[in-house]
Structures are given as structure tokens and as C-alpha cells.
Design a protein around this motif. Sequence first.
Motif, PDB file in Angstrom:
ATOM      1  N   MET A  74       8.289  10.966   2.628  1.00  0.00           N
ATOM      2  CA  MET A  74       8.597  10.628   4.023  1.00  0.00           C
ATOM      3  C   MET A  74       9.597   9.475   4.080  1.00  0.00           C
ATOM      4  O   MET A  74       9.860   8.821   3.053  1.00  0.00           O
ATOM      5  N   GLU A  75      10.107   9.236   5.245  1.00  0.00           N
ATOM      6  CA  GLU A  75      10.896   8.033   5.466  1.00  0.00           C
ATOM      7  C   GLU A  75       9.953   6.833   5.412  1.00  0.00           C
ATOM      8  O   GLU A  75       8.770   6.937   5.766  1.00  0.00           O
ATOM      9  N   TYR A  76      10.484   5.689   4.997  1.00  0.00           N
ATOM     10  CA  TYR A  76       9.611   4.519   4.858  1.00  0.00           C
ATOM     11  C   TYR A  76       8.925   4.161   6.175  1.00  0.00           C
ATOM     12  O   TYR A  76       7.739   3.796   6.207  1.00  0.00           O
ATOM     13  N   GLY A  77       9.640   4.314   7.263  1.00  0.00           N
ATOM     14  CA  GLY A  77       9.074   3.981   8.570  1.00  0.00           C
ATOM     15  C   GLY A  77       7.903   4.873   8.978  1.00  0.00           C
ATOM     16  O   GLY A  77       7.146   4.539   9.893  1.00  0.00           O
ATOM     17  N   GLU A  78       7.748   6.017   8.303  1.00  0.00           N
ATOM     18  CA  GLU A  78       6.669   6.938   8.632  1.00  0.00           C
ATOM     19  C   GLU A  78       5.387   6.652   7.849  1.00  0.00           C
ATOM     20  O   GLU A  78       4.351   7.266   8.114  1.00  0.00           O
ATOM     21  N   GLN A 100       6.829   0.987  -6.713  1.00  0.00           N
ATOM     22  CA  GLN A 100       7.959   0.990  -7.644  1.00  0.00           C
ATOM     23  C   GLN A 100       9.199   1.424  -6.883  1.00  0.00           C
ATOM     24  O   GLN A 100       9.208   2.496  -6.255  1.00  0.00           O
ATOM     25  N   ARG A 101      10.223   0.585  -6.960  1.00  0.00           N
ATOM     26  CA  ARG A 101      11.462   0.860  -6.231  1.00  0.00           C
ATOM     27  C   ARG A 101      12.483   1.391  -7.237  1.00  0.00           C
ATOM     28  O   ARG A 101      13.282   0.646  -7.794  1.00  0.00           O
ATOM     29  N   LEU A 102      12.440   2.715  -7.489  1.00  0.00           N
ATOM     30  CA  LEU A 102      13.380   3.300  -8.437  1.00  0.00           C
ATOM     31  C   LEU A 102      14.794   3.337  -7.862  1.00  0.00           C
ATOM     32  O   LEU A 102      15.774   3.364  -8.610  1.00  0.00           O
ATOM     33  N   LEU A 107      16.654  -1.428   0.717  1.00  0.00           N
ATOM     34  CA  LEU A 107      16.818  -2.829   1.104  1.00  0.00           C
ATOM     35  C   LEU A 107      15.588  -3.691   0.851  1.00  0.00           C
ATOM     36  O   LEU A 107      15.711  -4.890   0.597  1.00  0.00           O
ATOM     37  N   LYS A 108      14.421  -3.137   0.918  1.00  0.00           N
ATOM     38  CA  LYS A 108      13.212  -3.923   0.701  1.00  0.00           C
ATOM     39  C   LYS A 108      12.845  -3.935  -0.786  1.00  0.00           C
ATOM     40  O   LYS A 108      13.010  -2.927  -1.484  1.00  0.00           O
ATOM     41  N   THR A 109      12.325  -5.055  -1.259  1.00  0.00           N
ATOM     42  CA  THR A 109      11.860  -5.144  -2.646  1.00  0.00           C
ATOM     43  C   THR A 109      10.464  -4.521  -2.755  1.00  0.00           C
ATOM     44  O   THR A 109       9.788  -4.281  -1.741  1.00  0.00           O
ATOM     45  N   SER A 110      10.016  -4.302  -3.991  1.00  0.00           N
ATOM     46  CA  SER A 110       8.674  -3.760  -4.213  1.00  0.00           C
ATOM     47  C   SER A 110       7.610  -4.684  -3.632  1.00  0.00           C
ATOM     48  O   SER A 110       6.629  -4.221  -3.013  1.00  0.00           O
ATOM     49  N   MET A 111       7.792  -6.003  -3.794  1.00  0.00           N
ATOM     50  CA  MET A 111       6.814  -6.958  -3.273  1.00  0.00           C
ATOM     51  C   MET A 111       6.751  -6.914  -1.752  1.00  0.00           C
ATOM     52  O   MET A 111       5.679  -7.020  -1.152  1.00  0.00           O
ATOM     53  N   GLU A 112       7.903  -6.746  -1.125  1.00  0.00           N
ATOM     54  CA  GLU A 112       7.921  -6.670   0.340  1.00  0.00           C
ATOM     55  C   GLU A 112       7.184  -5.425   0.838  1.00  0.00           C
ATOM     56  O   GLU A 112       6.436  -5.488   1.821  1.00  0.00           O
ATOM     57  N   VAL A 113       7.398  -4.310   0.151  1.00  0.00           N
ATOM     58  CA  VAL A 113       6.681  -3.082   0.526  1.00  0.00           C
ATOM     59  C   VAL A 113       5.181  -3.272   0.338  1.00  0.00           C
ATOM     60  O   VAL A 113       4.376  -2.893   1.196  1.00  0.00           O
ATOM     61  N   ASN A 114       4.797  -3.867  -0.788  1.00  0.00           N
ATOM     62  CA  ASN A 114       3.372  -4.122  -1.040  1.00  0.00           C
ATOM     63  C   ASN A 114       2.747  -4.939   0.093  1.00  0.00           C
ATOM     64  O   ASN A 114       1.654  -4.621   0.581  1.00  0.00           O
ATOM     65  N   GLY A 145      15.901   6.692  -1.514  1.00  0.00           N
ATOM     66  CA  GLY A 145      15.769   6.171  -0.165  1.00  0.00           C
ATOM     67  C   GLY A 145      14.532   6.608   0.582  1.00  0.00           C
ATOM     68  O   GLY A 145      14.320   6.191   1.726  1.00  0.00           O
ATOM     69  N   ARG A 146      13.691   7.442  -0.021  1.00  0.00           N
ATOM     70  CA  ARG A 146      12.503   7.942   0.671  1.00  0.00           C
ATOM     71  C   ARG A 146      11.239   7.457  -0.032  1.00  0.00           C
ATOM     72  O   ARG A 146      11.238   7.207  -1.247  1.00  0.00           O
ATOM     73  N   ALA A 147      10.176   7.332   0.718  1.00  0.00           N
ATOM     74  CA  ALA A 147       8.896   6.871   0.171  1.00  0.00           C
ATOM     75  C   ALA A 147       8.070   8.066  -0.288  1.00  0.00           C
ATOM     76  O   ALA A 147       7.898   9.041   0.453  1.00  0.00           O
ATOM     77  N   HIS A 148       7.576   7.972  -1.520  1.00  0.00           N
ATOM     78  CA  HIS A 148       6.663   8.975  -2.078  1.00  0.00           C
ATOM     79  C   HIS A 148       5.304   8.289  -2.186  1.00  0.00           C
ATOM     80  O   HIS A 148       5.133   7.376  -3.000  1.00  0.00           O
TER      81      HIS A 148
END
Length: 363
Positions: A74-78, A100-102, A107-114, A145-148
Motif C-alpha cells: 500500500m501507499e505509506y499513508g494507507e 526496513q527502508r530498502l 523521505l522518512k527514515t526507518s526510525m521515523e516510520v517506527n 516507494g510503497r509500504a509492504h
Amino acid sequence: MIIVRYGEIALKGGKRREFERKLRDNILATLKRKGIEGKARIVRGRILVDAPDEAAEIIAKVPGVVSVSPARVMEYGEVPEYLKEALKGLNPKSFKVETQRLDKTFLKTSMEVNREVGAFIVENFGWKVDLENPELTVGVEIINGRAHVFFEKIRGVGGLPVGTQGKVVVLLSGGIDSPVAAFLMLKRGAEVIALHFDQGTNARSVVERVVDILSDYSPEPIELIVENHFEVLKPYASALAKAKLREWTCVVCKVAMLRRAAEIARERGALGIVTGDSLGQVASQTLANLYFETMSVDFPVHRPLLGMDKEEIVAIARRIGTYEAFLEYPYCDCPFRPERVVTGGKLEEFESVRRELEKEGIL
């Protein structure tokens, strides 16, 4: 989407692309054998397989695969809206988010997503965060660019893709050791041909079952060749009895099987013979006897279990599923087995045995 991770392949330098393509092809071939049509592509150190979730357990058995995760893309916003539904009904004692940001252009780091995803879960579900030993891990991989998003990592067998290291002939019984040896060669990328010496009991059905189990770790069904144990050994046993050297029967029996395996290996273009020998486990597997057996065969002999003890071998057999088949393996009382067997013979003694066999035109 199923995320497939691999480790050792990524270190292969100039061979990496070739190994990745082989692993992808092996995954698709394995799924097809199980009646599953899938699509796969190599993306940023991952293989993404478009297949049903149940394909994940099958893919995990493909050598070269380190881990597998059924995921939703999905898109990250979803992600928040998806998690609101996906986590409904769960009540873990603790959780963590692992990203993991492959795709480094994201734009966001792995820590920011966490932090963002973790904060959303705490706010909406009130669960406790535990970064060391969580009951639930919410995985996020950013690819193209997409979130799994996924909730489990199924352990794979690791190693290298089958077919990248040539072909071997494995002496296969229905016991514990030789199926493990075959599995370890599959895990290291070798194609396997199974060679069984049948003693006329119902052992063959057990061996066929073992081959079926091992074939789950191969992109193609493993070929089984069956030879008559007594026909192969009889001339050797007769020559030893005539020379009053019957105590060498077990060693010479192994020589006979290795020599026949070498003939088949040459016919099939294989590069080696594999046995389930573990040092010192039985009479034919003492260091002296292994030396005599190897020197009698003009072909490479590989022994992947040589330094393992029985507990280590049994643990692998249980994990790959061949141990249960062994429990049905019938005891075979070889009629050629002597009352006394050589365990630590000397080279000059074995040379005399060789000369007797040469007189009979066998060796």
C-alpha cells in the motif's frame, strides 16, 4: 505479495544477478509443482512473489531463501487505516514496529516510520511497546516507494539456489543420516540424484517417501535410481570368502556401492558422490576404513556429516521431515555381514584385500 529475503546470494559479487535469477526461477518452478501459478520479480535485494499467502510455507523450503513474509502492499499513508482493521481482535501483551527502508529515496527514515506507526498503535489500541521481546512485531519494508506490511517472518533454509553448483549422486538409505546429507547438498546449491541399494525388504517404499520429502527442497522432483544390493555385492563377498577375508566385507561393500555410484555419476554428468558417513559412527565409518573406501574409488566422495554427532543429525532430520519416515524403516539383516568386522585395519592389510579382488577381476 510475498516478500522473499536471501542472504548469502547478495555477497556473490559478479555472480549475484545469476544467483538471484536462479532463485526466482526455482521459486516459480516449486510453486508450479504444487499447483500454484505465481509471478516474481527481483527488487532491491528482495524477490517479490505475487501468490496466495499459503505459498509462503512452500517458498520457505526453497534453498537460498532466508525468510519469507506474506505482506500487504500500500501507499505509506494507507498504513494506519489498514492496521486499524488488520489488528482488530488481537490483544498482545506487547509489540514493536520494525522497519526496513530498502528504497533510500523514501523521505522518512526507518526510525521515523517506527515512531509514527508505533504511536498510532499505542493511541488506537493501548498496547505496550517492548523492543526486546515483543509478542507481536509489525513489520514494514519500504520498496519502490510503497509500504509492504507484514506480521510474521517464516524461516527459510538459507544456502544457495539448487542448480548453481552442479550435480551429485547421493547414496540414499531410509535411515537418518543419508537423507540429511542429501538435504545439506541441496542447501549448498547442488542438484541431487538419489541412489538406493535395495535389499528386497519394504525399505524401498520408505526410501521413495524420503525422496518425496527431499523433493520439497528441490525445484524439480529428485530422481531415484534403485540397484539390487545383492547383485552389486555378491561378487565381492564371494571373492572375500574364497580368500578367507570375510571380516573386510563391510568395508568392501561400501567400496562396491561407491564404485557403482561413480559409474552412474559419470553417466549423468555428476561431479561427486555424497554419503551420510559420520566419523566413527559404525564400523565402515572409522577414519581408517573411510580412507580405504575413498582410495578405492577414482571419483570425488563428499561427506557433509563427517564432523557431526548423532544428535545434530537427528535435529536436522526432524526439522526437514525425514526422521518420521526413518521410524518406518525396516531392519535389514545383510546375509553377507561377517561375525567380526574390521574397524581399524592397516594399509598393508587392505592392499592384500585389493590384490585378492584384482585376481578375481573385480577391482
